[in-house]
Write an enzyme that holds these catalytic residues in place. Sequence first.
Site, mmCIF file in Angstrom:
data_model
loop_
_atom_site.group_PDB
_atom_site.id
_atom_site.type_symbol
_atom_site.label_atom_id
_atom_site.label_comp_id
_atom_site.label_asym_id
_atom_site.label_seq_id
_atom_site.Cartn_x
_atom_site.Cartn_y
_atom_site.Cartn_z
ATOM 1 N N HIS A 88 16.531 16.920 -9.110
ATOM 2 C CA HIS A 88 17.971 17.140 -8.981
ATOM 3 C C HIS A 88 18.662 15.989 -8.280
ATOM 4 O O HIS A 88 19.875 15.913 -8.244
ATOM 5 C CB HIS A 88 18.220 18.490 -8.294
ATOM 6 C CG HIS A 88 17.653 19.614 -9.110
ATOM 7 N ND1 HIS A 88 18.396 20.335 -10.012
ATOM 8 C CD2 HIS A 88 16.386 20.080 -9.202
ATOM 9 C CE1 HIS A 88 17.613 21.220 -10.609
ATOM 10 N NE2 HIS A 88 16.389 21.080 -10.131
ATOM 11 N N LYS A 141 5.717 -7.154 13.824
ATOM 12 C CA LYS A 141 5.196 -6.717 15.126
ATOM 13 C C LYS A 141 5.476 -7.774 16.195
ATOM 14 O O LYS A 141 5.882 -7.469 17.304
ATOM 15 C CB LYS A 141 3.682 -6.482 15.043
ATOM 16 C CG LYS A 141 3.270 -5.215 14.299
ATOM 17 C CD LYS A 141 1.762 -5.009 14.399
ATOM 18 C CE LYS A 141 1.292 -3.882 13.501
ATOM 19 N NZ LYS A 141 -0.142 -3.644 13.541
ATOM 20 N N GLU A 156 2.405 -2.811 0.823
ATOM 21 C CA GLU A 156 1.812 -3.689 1.840
ATOM 22 C C GLU A 156 0.711 -4.565 1.225
ATOM 23 O O GLU A 156 0.468 -5.675 1.669
ATOM 24 C CB GLU A 156 1.258 -2.851 2.998
ATOM 25 C CG GLU A 156 1.147 -3.665 4.283
ATOM 26 C CD GLU A 156 0.646 -2.857 5.462
ATOM 27 O OE1 GLU A 156 0.598 -1.621 5.384
ATOM 28 O OE2 GLU A 156 0.271 -3.474 6.474
HETATM 29 O O1 PA5 Z 1 -2.232 -1.330 6.736
HETATM 30 C C1 PA5 Z 1 -2.066 -1.908 7.796
HETATM 31 O O2 PA5 Z 1 -2.798 -2.855 8.160
HETATM 32 C C2 PA5 Z 1 -0.959 -1.501 8.749
HETATM 33 O O3 PA5 Z 1 -0.101 -0.579 8.198
HETATM 34 C C3 PA5 Z 1 -1.573 -0.940 10.027
HETATM 35 O O4 PA5 Z 1 -2.309 0.211 9.715
HETATM 36 C C4 PA5 Z 1 -0.503 -0.591 11.058
HETATM 37 O O5 PA5 Z 1 0.299 -1.702 11.318
HETATM 38 C C5 PA5 Z 1 -1.143 -0.082 12.368
HETATM 39 O O6 PA5 Z 1 -2.019 -1.035 12.876
HETATM 40 P P1 PA5 Z 1 -3.105 -0.670 13.958
HETATM 41 O O7 PA5 Z 1 -4.080 0.302 13.352
HETATM 42 O O8 PA5 Z 1 -3.761 -1.965 14.310
HETATM 43 O O9 PA5 Z 1 -2.398 -0.035 15.134
#
Ligand code: PA5
Length: 434
Positions: A305, A409, A276
């Site tokens: 394995h 999203k 990410e």
């Molecule tokens: O690292 C990130 O920004 C994402 O993985 C968020 O943690 C994830 O989309 C959840 O978002 P939120 O905490 O706003 O619900």
Amino acid sequence: FVDLQKLEAGEIANPDEGRMVGHYWLRKPELAPTDELRAAITGPLAALKEFAVKVHGGEVAAPGGERFENLLLIGIGGSALGPQLVNDALGHDSQLNIHFFDNTDPAGIDRTLAEIGQTGLSRTLVLVVSKSGGTPETRNGMVEAKAAYDAAGLDFGKHAVAITGEGSKLDKFADEEGFLAKFPMEDWVGGRTSVMSTVGLVPAALQGIDIDDFLAGAAAMDEETRKADAGTNAAMRLALAWHAAGNGKGEKDMVVLPYKDSLVLFSKYLQQLVMESLGKSEDLDGNTVHQGIAVYGNKGSTDQHAYVQQLRDGVPNFFATFIEVRKGRDGDTIEVEPGNTSADYLQGFLRGTRKALYESGRKSITISIGEVNPFTLGMLIALFERAVSFYASLVNINAYHQPGVEAGKKAAATFLDLLNAVRGRLTADPKNAA
Ligand code: PA5
């Protein structure tokens, strides 16, 4: 790694800013946190510790005075993976049984609710975790949980805690429903690096995990990885190794194999942190780059394995990262055969796999820790967080935004709106009344 020719030729403009590495600058991380930052951290830290003490002592209890015995954490991505990793690695003596809603699969939700049981709901503290406070999966989980509490004739708010950004939808909902407590999630903390913030620390403190040691481990690594010398700075060395392995273009995937059951989720955790943060289409100057490092992994020796045949003989499109834990178990060691214990076997398999890969020209990195405890887990997480930021600096990308995840999203929300519209039309049509 230092480009001595350029150094001698005086081509390094500002040696204080970093060190010349090939053709790149490794920017030094910001210096020590400001007082303002410290205050933003220490206030909530004291409050969450006090809250955990009150829950353990029964001062904060369910209506009717019953002590909380279970935790249900509702969150996704960065708002769940950190607590899941900490629980898996350190939660073996947890003071509360922890459960997660980290997906919207209805069958998974039903299974978790069945594990808690209708009678267990009254003794369950629900942590709703969302920085934005509007993530659909988390909202869905919360609605499902509230429905379960309503069906059991229980007041959801009196069992719930919110960890969220100030002024978010969840923040407002928590006020309306009279949640037991709220903890802030600061805007400057990214979801995937939130395990050292309220997101990871509230559940860990409630589980009785030593969060001071966890933070001390991270602080020690923070200190270590501020060193300007690339030769002794572990995070710089990691970033440079990733860079060298993938020619600075992410040409190789990162295969992560911790040789320890309690670190199996570390591979998944790194999947989020690395992919990410580094999977970006543009660099900081607006050029199209399509950078990133794909990460996958599991645990050794179990998954040898499944993996090693491909890793040794298949397409060499990866570099491996082994995580070795020196200490085998807390109690006495048992000899499985004269002179060899289970821990020796595990070591043998790690070394054997590494050798087999080396012999077929596959590169690997090994990171060793003494044992899995709050301090070493804090160190390990902080090491990779810093390495990710150095790597981003090497390839000139922003590691701290996630336009792709946000696009996903939005697309899901559009689909849900469309579905609602279609359902609305179908219900409104008399032909479909039945
Ligand atoms: O690292 C990130 O920004 C994402 O993985 C968020 O943690 C994830 O989309 C959840 O978002 P939120 O905490 O706003 O619900």
